[in-house]
Design an enzyme around this catalytic site. Structure first.
Site, short mmCIF file in Angstrom:
data_model
loop_
_atom_site.label_atom_id
_atom_site.label_comp_id
_atom_site.label_asym_id
_atom_site.label_seq_id
_atom_site.Cartn_x
_atom_site.Cartn_y
_atom_site.Cartn_z
N SER A 1 6.86 -2.62 -6.06
CA SER A 1 5.43 -1.83 -5.90
C SER A 1 5.20 -1.85 -4.61
CB SER A 1 4.56 -2.58 -6.66
OG SER A 1 4.31 -3.88 -5.88
N LYS A 2 4.44 -0.79 -4.36
CA LYS A 2 3.88 -0.63 -2.75
C LYS A 2 3.21 -1.77 -2.30
CE LYS A 2 2.30 4.12 -2.41
NZ LYS A 2 1.11 4.94 -2.62
N ARG A 3 2.75 -2.67 -3.22
CA ARG A 3 1.77 -3.66 -2.58
C ARG A 3 2.52 -4.56 -2.02
NH1 ARG A 3 -0.30 -5.56 -7.46
NH2 ARG A 3 0.15 -3.22 -8.32
#
Ligand code: GLU
Length: 502
Positions: free
Chosen positions: A261-263
């Site tokens: 994920s981008k996070r």
């Protein structure tokens, strides 16, 4: 399909940037097609008009081109199976949908969003898997809606969607190249919408029609599409078409094994391009996210050609692949270490020229932008940089005067007589005819020995005045590359600016 030429496709939706997962899908499709001497095609799946992003298609194409993944047929290139953009193929989908209606494999559904949602909530409350309740399934197809009611609604002009009728009590079975046999019970399959109320097909319908018409032999895509397979296979059966072979790739995971994920880091290919990663390292890295050559192989660095030669779908694993950025950084370093100098010169020169537009250099531009000078810098720095652009940014002192001097290092290295020693040594360097690393080293040692000093007493200050920093390649070689004039100028400037500690 026997004896047919292999054809694979990458079918992105133009909803934004190219995700690294998308790059892997494109790469595996490309590697497999090229290995089999077949064709790799790009098709744009823009049937969800609400998610379409302006410029996304161009972005995808640009990122793929950067990576060296070149399509044989695509919207830009054309080909015998076009158009390659789904929104330009609406008449084709409408025709095939009519066929399914005529053959009673599909039916009109006039249910409103509210009605569908109510039905869904009810089923969830009852502990059932939410599915369309078939209210609009016509009598002649085993449902309860009389033809007159359907006719009336059609005459009123809708709105409606068209759904496929999933046969009752069948099980759908297929063999996935990566996962082996997979089976679904038709009771778990919803009457999928094929045509939406805006006249656009859904992904499922359009992709099956196109995959057949464009004659793909192998569908290689992410694991998230595995559960769509039964719907797709039923459509192939309705039309009497032979389905292509399929391979569903493992998920990409963060280091903590959650879904990538981008996070937890960058997921857009363009972010990696911007940070200065080379396409060789990215391709090598992405190829290894799920594939390996097999036990016994120690090889970790592969070129695109080697990947094409060695890739096989059978050696793609089922388990999620962890995205390990340290591995990517390591690969990037390997590429810099092994890349031919002239190749790096070509990459670095434009970066330097762009810097020189913004910043003045006291060194003659024709010298520092020359192939010979850049080659010298590369040879000194290739073991020390992590990215190509760092040849300029990390060791900018090869091109620009140091703007500051590392304060901590000055504090540690400057003695009361350091400036005086530097000044005295300047005279020696000045009279040096051949300004080579060896000669500088000999002179430095001859200079410090009678004074009872260690070479370090001068080596460290010299490095600081010449480069501004306290680390770098071999000092003597660095001075040789910088050249006599620059070194003398920098020593004198350093003496002027660095105060002798009290
Ligand atoms: N358009 C789908 C996507 O965005 C393609 C899925 C497939 O390859 O069938 O991933």
């Amino acid at each position: 399909m026997v004896g047919q030429r292999v054809r694979t496709r990458f079918a992105p939706s133009p909803t934004g940037y190219l995700h690294v997962g998308g790059l892997r899908t494109a790469l595996y499709n490309y590697l497999f097609a090229k290995k089999m001497h077949g064709e790799f095609i790009i098709r744009i799946e823009d049937t969800d008009q609400t998610r379409k992003v302006e410029g996304a298609q161009q972005n995808l194409v640009k990122s793929l081109e950067w990576a060296g993944i070149v399509a044989d047929e695509s919207p830009e290139k054309g080909g015998n199976f076009g158009p390659y953009v789904q929104s330009e193929r609406l008449d084709i989908y409408a025709r095939y949908c009519q066929q399914l209606l005529d053959d009673q494999h599909a039916y009109y559904c006039f249910a409103s969003h509210e009605e569908l949602e109510e039905n869904r909530q009810l089923q969830i409350k009852q502990g059932l898997q939410p599915k369309y309740n078939r209210k609009w399934l016509p009598e002649e197809m085993g449902g309860s809606m009389p033809p007159s009611a359907i006719r009336k609604k059609l005459d009123e002009g809708g709105p409606y969607v068209i759904r496929m009728k999933v046969p009752d009590y069948v099980s759908v079975w297929f063999e996935d190249i990566i996962r082996g046999p997979v089976e679904f019970d038709s009771a778990t399959i919803d009457d999928q919408v094929l045509m939406k109320s805006d006249g656009f097909p859904t992904y499922h319908f359009a992709s099956v029609i196109d995959d057949h018409l464009m004659e793909f032999t192998h569908i290689i895509r992410g694991e998230e599409w595995l559960s769509s397979m039964p719907k797709h296979l039923l459509l192939y059966e309705f039309f009497g078409w032979e389905p292509p072979k399929v391979a569903h790739l493992p998920l990409l995971l963060n280091a903590d094994r959650s879904k990538l994920s981008k996070r937890q880091g960058d997921v857009a290919v363009e972010d990696y391009i911007r940070k200065g990663y080379s396409s060789d390292a990215i391709i090598n890295f992405v190829a290894m996210l799920g594939w390996n050559e097999g036990e016994g192989s120690q090889q970790e660095v592969y070129s695109m050609e080697q990947l094409i030669e060695k890739f096989s779908l059978e050696r793609v694993g089922k388990a999620g692949a962890v995205f390990n950025i340290d591995k990517l950084n390591w690969l990037e370093k390997q590429y810099i270490k092994s890349r031919p100098t002239e190749n790096l010169v070509a990459v670095i020169k434009p970066i330097l020229l762009a810097e020189l537009e913004l910043k003045e250099s006291l060194m003659p531009p024709e010298v520092i932008t020359s192939d010979a000078y850049l080659a010298n810098v590369i040879e000194l720095m290739r073991e020390r940089v992590g990215f190509e652009h760092e040849f300029v940014s990390f060791s900018s002192y090869f091109f620009f005067e140091p703007a500051t001097y590392d304060e901590e290092a000055v504090k540690k290295r400057w003695m009361a007589d350091t400036n005086a020693l530097l000044r005295e040594f300047t005279d020696i360097l000045y009279s040096l005819e051949e300004f080579t690393a060896d000669n500088i080293e000999v002179k430095l040692k001859e200079f410090v020995a009678p004074k009872g000093l260690k070479a370090a007493a001068l080596i460290h200050p010299l490095r600081i005045v010449a480069s501004g920093v306290s680390f770098g390649p071999s000092l003597y070689h660095m001075l040789e590359v910088l050249g006599k004039e620059t070194v003398l100028r920098r020593i004198l400037k350093g003496i002027e600016h660095i105060d002798v500690p009290s």
